[in-house]
Motif scaffolding. Structure first.
Motif, PDB file in Angstrom:
ATOM      1  N   GLU A 213      44.471  32.039  36.198  1.00 44.41           N
ATOM      2  CA  GLU A 213      44.637  33.328  37.079  1.00 44.41           C
ATOM      3  C   GLU A 213      43.615  34.381  36.804  1.00 44.41           C
TER       4      GLU A 213
ATOM      5  N   ALA B  19      44.930  38.732  42.969  1.00 44.11           N
ATOM      6  CA  ALA B  19      44.671  37.553  41.818  1.00 44.11           C
ATOM      7  C   ALA B  19      43.956  36.591  42.485  1.00 44.11           C
TER       8      ALA B  19
ATOM      9  N   LEU C 277      42.890  38.376  37.866  1.00 45.27           N
ATOM     10  CA  LEU C 277      43.467  39.489  38.229  1.00 45.27           C
ATOM     11  C   LEU C 277      42.706  40.787  38.303  1.00 45.27           C
TER      12      LEU C 277
END
Ligand SMILES: *[C@@H]1O[C@H](CO)[C@@H](O)[C@H](O)[C@H]1NC(C)=O
Length: 215
Positions: A114, A169, A116
């Motif tokens: 991920e 994200a 973000l």
């Protein structure tokens, strides 16, 4: 002959490494057909002649999520469940809203890394490396700052500013999945035996049972 065998072993190893992430598409796109009952790794493609712009689109990430809940945060996903055109493409997006002092509780994504970025507010973010170090890697992010949560690692965010916070994200899976640690451990259906959790967490069974009652 021996060289051939070695070559095939190498090819097989290379393929299995490449396939530990989502496989590359074998056509321009494969828009998910939610009506198909076939079970494949991903979702069945609808007829590409029927493709429309809306299959690749989603509206609503401008809308502030409702953070009136016990954690003070709300995730609005935009993955293959919302955008059928993401099927087989290995990416997705989410908006996260945080009330002041709200948290996105410790969780992992079994299928995605991920990245973000903070659009508004100030977040304390972190992840924990795997055993045996279990090292917390964390920092405070302000508007415009970006942070990466590597695949599979437990991570969290907390709004440490005085107003609301918003983050977006991007994730490296069309269907990243979420395992929220507290829910998985103390809220499983059926419950994990309190003897197991009592030993694992080194606390009295009463404490385990009171935690299980909350989830
Ligand atoms: C936000 O969620 C709370 C709790 O579920 C609910 O009572 C409230 O009406 C919601 N607010 C809005 C604006 O939807």
């Amino acid at each position: 002959m021996a060289n051939h065998i070695l070559l095939w072993v190498l090819v097989a190893l290379t393929c299995s490494i490449a396939l530990s992430f989502e496989p590359s598409p074998m056509q321009d796109f494969c828009i998910a057909d939610p009506t198909s009952t076939a079970r494949v790794n991903g979702m069945v493609c609808k007829d590409p002649k029927m493709a429309q712009a809306l299959d690749f689109s989603f509206s609503g990430l401008h809308i502030t999520g409702n953070t009136s809940n016990i954690l003070g945060s709300k995730v609005t996903p935009a993955n293959v469940a919302q955008i059928p055109g993401l099927n087989t493409l290995g990416i997705s997006l989410a908006r996260i809203d945080y009330a002041p002092w709200g948290i996105n509780a410790p969780h992992t994504h079994p299928r995605a890394s991920e990245i973000l970025t903070v659009l508004e507010g100030t977040l304390f973010v972190g992840f924990v490396t795997s055993n045996p170090e279990n090292r917390l890697i964390s920092m405070v992010l302000n508007k415009g700052d970006v942070f990466v949560f590597p695949m599979g690692l437990v991570h969290f965010q907390r709004n440490v500013g005085y107003g609301n916070a918003v983050a977006f994200a991007a994730l490296s899976s069309q269907n990243p999945g979420v395992i929220t640690i507290a829910d998985a451990v103390f809220g499983s259906n059926l419950p994990i035996a309190s003897e197991v959790l009592s030993k694992a967490f080194q606390v009295d069974k009463n404490i385990v049972e009171s935690l299980q009652a909350k989830f």
